[in-house]
Scaffold this active site. Structure first.
Site, PDB file in Angstrom:
ATOM      1  N   ASP A 520     -14.649  21.976  28.747  1.00 45.36           N
ATOM      2  CA  ASP A 520     -13.110  22.843  28.379  1.00 45.36           C
ATOM      3  C   ASP A 520     -13.309  24.233  28.973  1.00 45.36           C
ATOM      4  O   ASP A 520     -14.361  24.484  29.343  1.00 45.36           O
ATOM      5  CB  ASP A 520     -12.976  22.787  26.861  1.00 45.36           C
ATOM      6  N   LYS A 521     -12.193  24.639  29.427  1.00 44.80           N
ATOM      7  CA  LYS A 521     -12.175  26.205  29.921  1.00 44.80           C
ATOM      8  C   LYS A 521     -11.947  27.317  28.737  1.00 44.80           C
ATOM      9  O   LYS A 521     -13.071  28.083  28.825  1.00 44.80           O
ATOM     10  CB  LYS A 521     -11.311  26.311  30.972  1.00 44.80           C
ATOM     11  N   GLU A 821      -2.068  36.071  19.974  1.00 44.08           N
ATOM     12  CA  GLU A 821      -1.115  36.985  18.780  1.00 44.08           C
ATOM     13  C   GLU A 821      -1.546  38.331  18.458  1.00 44.08           C
ATOM     14  O   GLU A 821      -0.892  39.261  18.857  1.00 44.08           O
ATOM     15  CB  GLU A 821      -0.866  36.336  17.377  1.00 44.08           C
ATOM     16  N   PHE A 862       4.410  27.444  15.693  1.00 43.38           N
ATOM     17  CA  PHE A 862       4.182  26.998  16.636  1.00 43.38           C
ATOM     18  C   PHE A 862       3.117  25.723  16.544  1.00 43.38           C
ATOM     19  O   PHE A 862       2.361  25.884  15.612  1.00 43.38           O
ATOM     20  CB  PHE A 862       3.063  28.091  17.642  1.00 43.38           C
ATOM     21  N   ARG A 921      -3.091  34.083  31.184  1.00 43.75           N
ATOM     22  CA  ARG A 921      -2.260  33.240  30.365  1.00 43.75           C
ATOM     23  C   ARG A 921      -0.795  33.664  30.208  1.00 43.75           C
ATOM     24  O   ARG A 921      -0.682  34.964  29.593  1.00 43.75           O
ATOM     25  CB  ARG A 921      -2.908  32.841  28.829  1.00 43.75           C
ATOM     26  N   THR A1001      -9.017  20.874  31.325  1.00 44.33           N
ATOM     27  CA  THR A1001      -8.254  22.019  30.724  1.00 44.33           C
ATOM     28  C   THR A1001      -6.675  21.774  30.653  1.00 44.33           C
ATOM     29  O   THR A1001      -6.221  21.060  31.370  1.00 44.33           O
ATOM     30  CB  THR A1001      -8.698  23.438  31.485  1.00 44.33           C
ATOM     31  N   ASP A1003      -4.738  24.224  31.276  1.00 39.27           N
ATOM     32  CA  ASP A1003      -3.884  25.303  32.174  1.00 39.27           C
ATOM     33  C   ASP A1003      -3.335  24.827  33.291  1.00 39.27           C
ATOM     34  O   ASP A1003      -3.596  23.739  33.711  1.00 39.27           O
ATOM     35  CB  ASP A1003      -5.132  26.372  32.507  1.00 39.27           C
ATOM     36  N   ASP A1135     -15.224  23.737  22.413  1.00 44.04           N
ATOM     37  CA  ASP A1135     -15.319  24.476  21.285  1.00 44.04           C
ATOM     38  C   ASP A1135     -14.156  24.456  20.396  1.00 44.04           C
ATOM     39  O   ASP A1135     -14.194  25.037  19.197  1.00 44.04           O
ATOM     40  CB  ASP A1135     -15.099  26.141  21.801  1.00 44.04           C
ATOM     41  N   ASP A1139     -11.102  19.221  21.526  1.00 41.74           N
ATOM     42  CA  ASP A1139     -12.234  18.594  22.450  1.00 41.74           C
ATOM     43  C   ASP A1139     -13.244  17.605  21.322  1.00 41.74           C
ATOM     44  O   ASP A1139     -14.229  17.117  22.265  1.00 41.74           O
ATOM     45  CB  ASP A1139     -13.290  19.960  22.802  1.00 41.74           C
TER      46      ASP A1139
END
Length: 1424
Positions: A520-521, A821, A862, A921, A1001, A1003, A1135, A1139
């Site tokens: 994962d990223k 946040e 969210f 991001r 990922t 992204d 993490d 995942d």
């Protein structure tokens, strides 16, 4: 009145008293208060009315006391609940449908006692034996032991017969018992956690407990003075429907509904790190209709039931309804039983319950003095237990191959036994044809029958070819390897204090064979610590002024651009020379100049009371922000234009002030649209309870409910509902000012045994029990300190002190569910838009020095499906209007904007693309105004959807969709998630080791590519092949085939060029391919087996693969595709909870205990704190483990072969009679004691190459990838070597002893006993020297173990020969003969000579990669 009617009255009254003697008698059997809202219940309704007509009249007086019963006229209608759901009744009678014929509850709830252990004291022996004999090898060894004990085979030593199998079973049992004992300790720790339950409360969801005295059943009672008080109890005693009182720092023992808290608005803060690993505080809201309660007495006056969905493991979802029922009027209460009311219940209100109203088992109460909750789920029904499913069973590659070697050993055993059986039958048949045999033959039975018996007897003498201690030795070695990995200080993270934790001990050898890493990223390669870098407002980018250092993504983009430029200019392979020190100095000078201007402008705009002016802490500082905030207006307000009563949109503001208003509204949206919690930091860096500050402001406090306690050090009292124990000061756990801190003063639960009231009062009197009301005590201090709420929690326990910022007057910190946040709210605080506090539904913000209170109406949270969050607020006067602020992903937000903003959207898209290219991001912010009438209609729809019993989530989403559209664009933020320390170096080392690293990922493609370059995942010479998604599957597959064709043509061209220019030294190398695919394209490629095969064909020729915008399921599918399709060892590292599926699908799962949670690390086989630790874990520890376990198993088989075949040669000269060659003691102790230690030392401590040289030459890891250390070839080499050595040793002594060739000292001829003893001693010696010869890293352990084994063998032979046994005096005869010593030395030299010659050949004449590195290391050590 008839006698029958009076008898019925007496009967119903007697039943009522027997079942419900306590306060809550409302659960009587005489209830007709419910009707189910479904047609199938029509018959039962009629039956209920008939039963009601037969009950006593309303005005009928009962003889025992003034208790009256009333027949209800209406019913509370019960809705249909989802399958598997439940209703929990509180202070209400159970409906008839929930009761048995005897009046007991039909539903039985699981206990809150948690048990993760496998065994109990009684079940350990049978269950453990069952588990151990599920291994076929143990069944085989047991069968052999039974076979040897048959009288026919003449084994007269049952102790030695059973010793090996019993030893193996005992060692495994001790290991299992130790592991299970640790589970019992952990279970007891969780089951005895403290909580407070309500005394005098009758839980109708369970059958009433009674105590029997000589057949007489008496219900348990509670004195009047204790009713309505909370008493201490254990977590294991908590039941569904119980009232709980918890205080600051307490752990929640079960899943329960939050009813009230010490906060007047009903807010409670919890820490969820035990569930998801996050340490950020999360708010939980009390049910609105119950948030007023603040005592146990008020809990007894509540009448409600909770409708809940079935238990499920989703930590972020819950659907339920709390139905509040009306109480009797005062006039009715006067005529009813004082402990119950069976009056006509009426439904007052239905309140939806969501996950925000739930406290889950594992939550820790923080920043809240006390809470009251009602239990809904217990034990294994709680979410944390449903999420603690077992990790899939994984077996290492060597373990799978070992089964094949065991099968080969079985075949060899069968062939040896068959050879002896056939040979014995033929020998007997040949002997019987002679004249002497016909006269003197004493062998009974046919040759075939004798051959059959010989077959079974041969199993005994050849049984050691199957190593009985191999499995135990492997478990021991892998346990030690896990111990070494755990204690490796190079993988210890000082910041978090975390070690590398092996959770699956049997996979250590797979760490040395990993070919593919799937990572994962976010949070894995990156820190998941967000820093606000840039933003775009009204088409203008802020933060792009050089104040912040170059981001990792920007560096990757620069490297990518330099590579493309070099290729265009023909400078392939050349690098631009840079001066890092000069660039650093230039950057610092520029940063300081920008900061000075920023500092001047911020002081001119407002007084920075909360804004940090520490240059080292700021991540965003752009003077242009304050220049635009000044504009052409003198007004310093924070919201739109203060002089207008009606709100203006940004487009309505005059052009000269439009950017000013856009900036204000944008930063205001960020300061409001979140769920962050404010923490105030004192001058020492400690966190101050915010509730205390509120009390000091308004002087109000909400008293804590009464708790049963007594003077410290006094005795115990009895109480129904929990177990007997002493009771200590109930304030000891949370109020240090009222105790001396002694841990023994922690209260323990009261007794569950029923007792009579007089006895109970006597105990209370003797032990000086008192009822303490903490709020009354605290009120005595108000003269010294105004406001008492939370005084004992000035510094929140269990949290580390923060660094103090000396540049602010009052330091604030923010904790939220997402690090994004926190970063956003902190950044806008530093530019003057400070979120100060959240008190109930009031949000207080400081905008450029002015305070504003916003009323929070709704929060639409969210989630991964919505990818957005909205808040609905009412702005303060003079506007007093409703505004909806929304933030989310760009692709989600843009489609929800109102028409007419195409130019703004175009500019925004360009800026977002630039941010993404830098690896940042992004979040898009928008807003809209909403009329009150429209909001009222929408709110009503939301309430109906929230109370739906079926498809509630879908209905709520549908209602939310109605309001989340027609937005006005505000701008977008750009946040950087920096790479973790040494990630580029780690990935480069892994790639140099021959490992293919993939990144999966969520992204965007550009962001992932740039991070790939920055992290060395993509090299400068990498050739990118990008496949983007398309809704049409055919188009994606067509583009994919075109890409494959281009890839093949390019490879052919390069290979052709290499062939033509093979004589030239400088030619263009074959490029490294990197494949980049997004989630939509990947979805189509995974649909069919044909497309999967084509995908596998492409990715296997690529050095790196990047999958973007992929879901958790797609991650797991990709891992599964490569693992099964390639047959390679795969490792997945992540993490977050998303995942987990990928981690469980891989051969090895590695979880990083980072910011996102603990689910990944808890589900993984290995848990590490930083990605960089993978380098040591794989390249060093993995390589060592693979090498050690391979050498140990091969040496294990070798020593068994050399032992067994020594007995085979004897059979040739004994007519294949299956006579036992070795003494039985040697046969049983050979594997168990005499030869086990040296092989285990190889498995634990051997190192073919030391750590530093493994790092220097990482390509040595490829030996594990290619599986060169444990192969069939090496197995047969060790096997044949054992046969050769056994042959040499046996025949050397055969020539010495056989047929009396060597006379003994007493003049008698030697026998086979001397021969077998000499062969056994020599073979045991060789079997210990061979592992020593194969050891590459000698330690004192190996010296000690080899010497110890040989000495033990000599001592045993001499000791065993000293007693009247089968070997009496044999040891002394053998050791006393010098011919034995000469023959033993020569046979050992001849036996081990081939091993020495082959080792010399592979070391100096034809060395492999490992040998060459060893020679380099040895040479360099000699030079030093």
């Amino acid at each position: 009145m008839s006698y029958g009617r009076s008898l019925k009255d007496w009967y119903y009254q007697r039943q009522w008293f027997m079942r419900y003697p306590q306060r809550d008698g409302s659960s009587s059997s005489i209830d007709d208060h419910y009707a189910e809202d479904q047609s199938s219940r029509s018959m039962s309704l009629a039956s209920d009315h008939l039963q009601a007509a037969r009950r006593v009249d309303t005005n009928r007086s009962l003889k025992r006391g003034e208790y009256y019963l009333r027949r209800p006229t209406n019913k509370v209608r019960l809705r249909r609940i989802p399958e598997g759901g439940r209703r929990v009744f509180v202070n209400l009678p159970l409906p008839k449908t929930e009761r048995t014929a005897q009046g007991h509850p039909k539903r039985h709830y699981v206990s809150n006692r948690i048990r993760t252990s496998k065994y109990t004291l009684l079940s350990f022996v049978p269950k453990n034996l069952f588990y151990q004999f599920s291994r076929l090898a143990n069944v085989y060894f047991l069968g052999m032991a039974i076979l040897q004990m048959l009288p026919y085979f003449g084994i007269n030593s049952p102790v030695l017969t059973m010793l090996p199998i019993c030893s193996v079973l005992f060692i495994s049992a001790v290991k299992d018992a130790f592991e299970d004992y640790q589970r019992h300790v952990l279970d007891n720790k969780f089951n005895t956690q403290s909580s407070y339950t309500l005394a005098g409360y009758h839980n109708v969801n369970y059958a009433a407990k009674t105590r029997s005295w000589f057949g007489k059943h008496e219900p348990s009672v509670v004195p009047e003075e204790l009713q309505g008080k909370f008493h201490h109890s254990y977590s294991q005693d908590v039941r569904v429907g119980d009232f709980l009182l918890l205080r600051n720092g307490d752990k929640v023992p079960s899943d329960c509904v939050l009813l009230a808290s010490s906060d007047e608005t009903g807010v409670c803060y919890v820490e969820t790190k035990d569930l998801d690993g996050e340490t950020n505080l999360k708010p939980r809201q009390s049910v609105i209709d119950t948030m007023h309660i603040q005592s146990g007495q008020e809990c007894l006056d509540l009448h409600f039931y909770v409708e809940s969905e079935a238990p499920h493991p989703n930590l972020y979802q819950f659907e339920g309804t709390l139905v509040l029922l009306g109480k009797p009027t005062e006039d009715e209460e006067a005529h009813l039983a004082p402990r119950a009311s069976t009056s006509n219940w009426e439904e007052k209100k239905k309140t939806p319950i969501t996950i925000d109203n739930m406290l889950l088992r594992g939550h820790i109460i923080r920043n809240t003095r006390w809470i009251i909750a009602n239990v809904v789920f217990t034990g294994t029904d709680t979410k944390i237990m449903l999420n603690s499913g077992e990790t899939p069973t994984k077996r290492s590659e060597i373990e799978k191959e070992l089964n094949e070697e065991i099968f080969v050993a079985f075949i060899c055993l069968f062939l040896l036994c068959l050879l002896c059986a056939v040979g014995n039958g033929l020998t007997i048949a040949a002997q019987r044809r002679t004249l002497a045999a016909q006269t003197f033959d004493d062998v009974s039975g046919s040759p075939a029958w004798n051959g059959f018996l010989t077959f079974w007897a041969s199993l005994i003498i050849f049984q050691n070819i199957i190593p009985i201690s191999l499995y135990v030795s492997i478990e021991f070695v892998k346990t030690m390897q896990a111990f070494f990995i755990y204690n490796d200080l190079d993988m210890f993270d000082e910041e978090s204090g975390a070690f590398c934790i092996p959770r699956s001990w049997n996979l250590s050898d797979d760490l040395g064979q990993v070919q593919y890493i799937f990572s994962d990223k976010t949070g894995t390669l990156t820190r998941n610590v967000m820093e606000f870098r840039k933003c775009t407002i009204g088409g203008k980018v802020y933060g792009d002024n050089g104040f912040s250092p170059e981001s990792e993504g920007a560096r990757g983009a620069r490297l990518r651009q330099e590579r493309e430029t070099a290729e265009t200019n023909g400078d392939f392979g050349q690098e631009k020379v840079r001066d890092p020190e000069a660039e650093e100095q230039q950057f610092l000078a520029q940063r300081k100049a920008i900061f000075e201007e920023y500092k001047t402008l911020i002081h001119s705009q407002f007084d920075p009371k909360y804004s940090s002016l520490d240059i080292d802490k700021l991540t965003f500082a752009d003077p242009e922000v304050f220049k635009d905030l000044n504009g052409d207006s003198d007004e310093k307000t924070g919201i739109m234009t203060i002089d207008e009563r009606e709100p203006l949109t940004i487009s309505q503001v005059p052009p000269k002030n439009r950017q000013q208003q856009a900036v204000k509204e944008f930063f205001t949206a960020i300061s409001l649209c979140h769920t962050a919690v404010v923490e105030r930091i004192d001058k020492h860096g400690n966190v101050i309870d915010d509730s205390l500050a509120d009390d000091l402001e308004d002087g109000t406090t909400k008293p804590e409910p009464d708790i049963i306690s007594h003077e410290k050090g006094h005795g115990s009292f009895l109480k129904s509902g929990s177990k007997t124990s002493t009771v200590s000061d109930s304030l000891a756990s949370s109020n240090p000012s009222m105790t001396d801190g002694d841990s023994s003063s922690r209260p323990t639960p009261v007794s569950s045994s029923a007792t009579k009231r007089s006895r109970f009062r006597q105990v209370l009197h003797n032990q000086k029990l008192r009822i303490t009301n903490r709020s009354s005590k605290l009120s005595l201090r108000r003269s010294d300190r105004r406001g008492s709420r939370g005084t004992e929690f000035d510094a929140v326990p269990g949290q580390k002190a923060r660094k103090v910022d000396t540049t602010v007057e009052e330091q604030l910190a923010y904790k939220s569910e997402s690090p994004d946040e926190s970063a956003l709210v902190t950044a806008v605080k530093d530019v003057g838009f400070t979120f100060l506090k959240r008190k109930g539904n009031i949000l207080t913000i400081d905008i450029l020095g002015h305070l504003y209170d916003y009323e929070l109406l709704n929060v639409i949270e969210f989630n991964s499906t919505r990818k957005r969050m909205s808040v609905i607020v009412r702005r303060p006067e003079p506007w007093n209007d409703i505004i909806v602020y929304c933030k989310g992903a760009d692709n989600v937000m843009i489609e929800r904007l109102r028409p007419g903003q195409e130019n703004d959207v175009s500019e925004l898209s360009k800026d977002i693309e630039g941010f993404s290219n830098e690896g940042l991001r992004t979040l898009v912010f928008a807003y809209k105004s909403m009329p009150d009438e429209e909001y009222d209609v929408w709110s009503e729809k939301l309430h109906k959807a929230s109370t739906a019993t079926e498809n509630r989530a879908d209905e709520i989403d549908s209602v939310n969709e109605e309001i989340e559209k027609g937005f006005t664009l505000l701008g977008a933020t750009a946040i950087e998630d920096e790479l973790q320390h040494q990630v580029p170096e780690c990935i480069e080392a892994l790639r140099n080791s021959g490992i293919n690293v993939w990144v999966l990922t969520g992204d965007k493609v550009e962001t992932a590519i740039n991070i790939g370059y920055a992290s060395n995942l993509l090299g400068k010479d990498s050739k990118l092949w990008i496949l983007r998604g398309n809704p049409e599957s055919a188009e994606v597959l067509s583009d994919f085939e075109d890409m494959i064709a281009k890839m093949d043509r390019e490879r052919e061209e390069v290979e052709t060029e290499i062939d033509k220019n093979s004589q030239r030294r400088s030619i263009k190398p074959l490029p490294e391919y990197a494949f980049v695919v997004d989630g939509l394209a990947l979805k189509h490629l995974l649909e069919t087996e044909e497309s999967q095969a084509r995908l596998l064909q492409v990715v296997l020729v690529c050095k790196s693969v990047v999958c973007c915008r992929v879901s958790p399921l797609q991650k797991a599918l990709v891992v599964e595709l490569v693992r099964r399709g390639q047959g390679a060892v795969t490792l997945a590292v992540g993490d977050g909870a998303n995942d987990v599926s990928m981690i469980q699908a891989a051969n090895i799962g590695v979880g990083i205990s980072g910011q996102e949670g603990a689910q990944a690390s808890m589900s993984a086989d290995y848990a590490i704190a930083q990605f960089r630790f993978l380098k040591k874990l794989l390249v060093v520890q993995g390589h060592w483990s693979y090498d050690r376990i391979s050498e140990m198993i091969l040496n294990f088989f070798y020593k068994n072969v050399v032992w067994v075949f020594g007995a085979l040669w004897f059979q040739i000269f004994s007519g294949f009679s299956a006579n036992i060659f070795y003494d039985y003691s040697f046969l049983q102790l050979y594997n168990l004691i005499f030869t086990v230690a040296p092989t285990c030392v190889i498995g634990c401590t051997d190192q073919d190459i030391t750590k530093n040289y493994l790092f220097r030459y990482p390509d040595t890891y490829e030996i594990g990838i290619r599986k060169k250390l444990y192969t069939k070839r090496r197995f047969w080499f060790f096997f044949l070597e054992g046969i050769y050595q056994s042959c040499v040793i046996y025949f050397a002594f055969h020539l010495l002893y056989f047929d009396g060739a060597l006379p003994l000292q007493n003049g008698l001829a030697s026998s086979y006993l001397e021969l077998s003893c000499a062969v056994a001693i020599t073979i045991i010696t060789v079997a210990n020297l061979e592992p020593g010869f194969n050891t590459r890293y000698w330690t004192w352990w190996q010296f000690f173990c080899i010497g110890l084994e040989i000495v033990l063998m000599v001592i045993w032979v001499l000791a065993y020969s000293s007693f009247p046994t089968s070997m009496q005096d044999i040891g002394f005869i053998v050791f006393g003969n010098p011919n034995f010593w000469l023959t033993a030395v020569l046979s050992i030299i001849v036996a081990m000579a081939p091993r020495y010659i082959i080792t010399y050949y592979h070391s100096w004449i034809r060395p492999n990669k490992i040998t060459m590195v060893r020679q380099i290391e040895k040479s360099e050590k000699h030079r030093r």
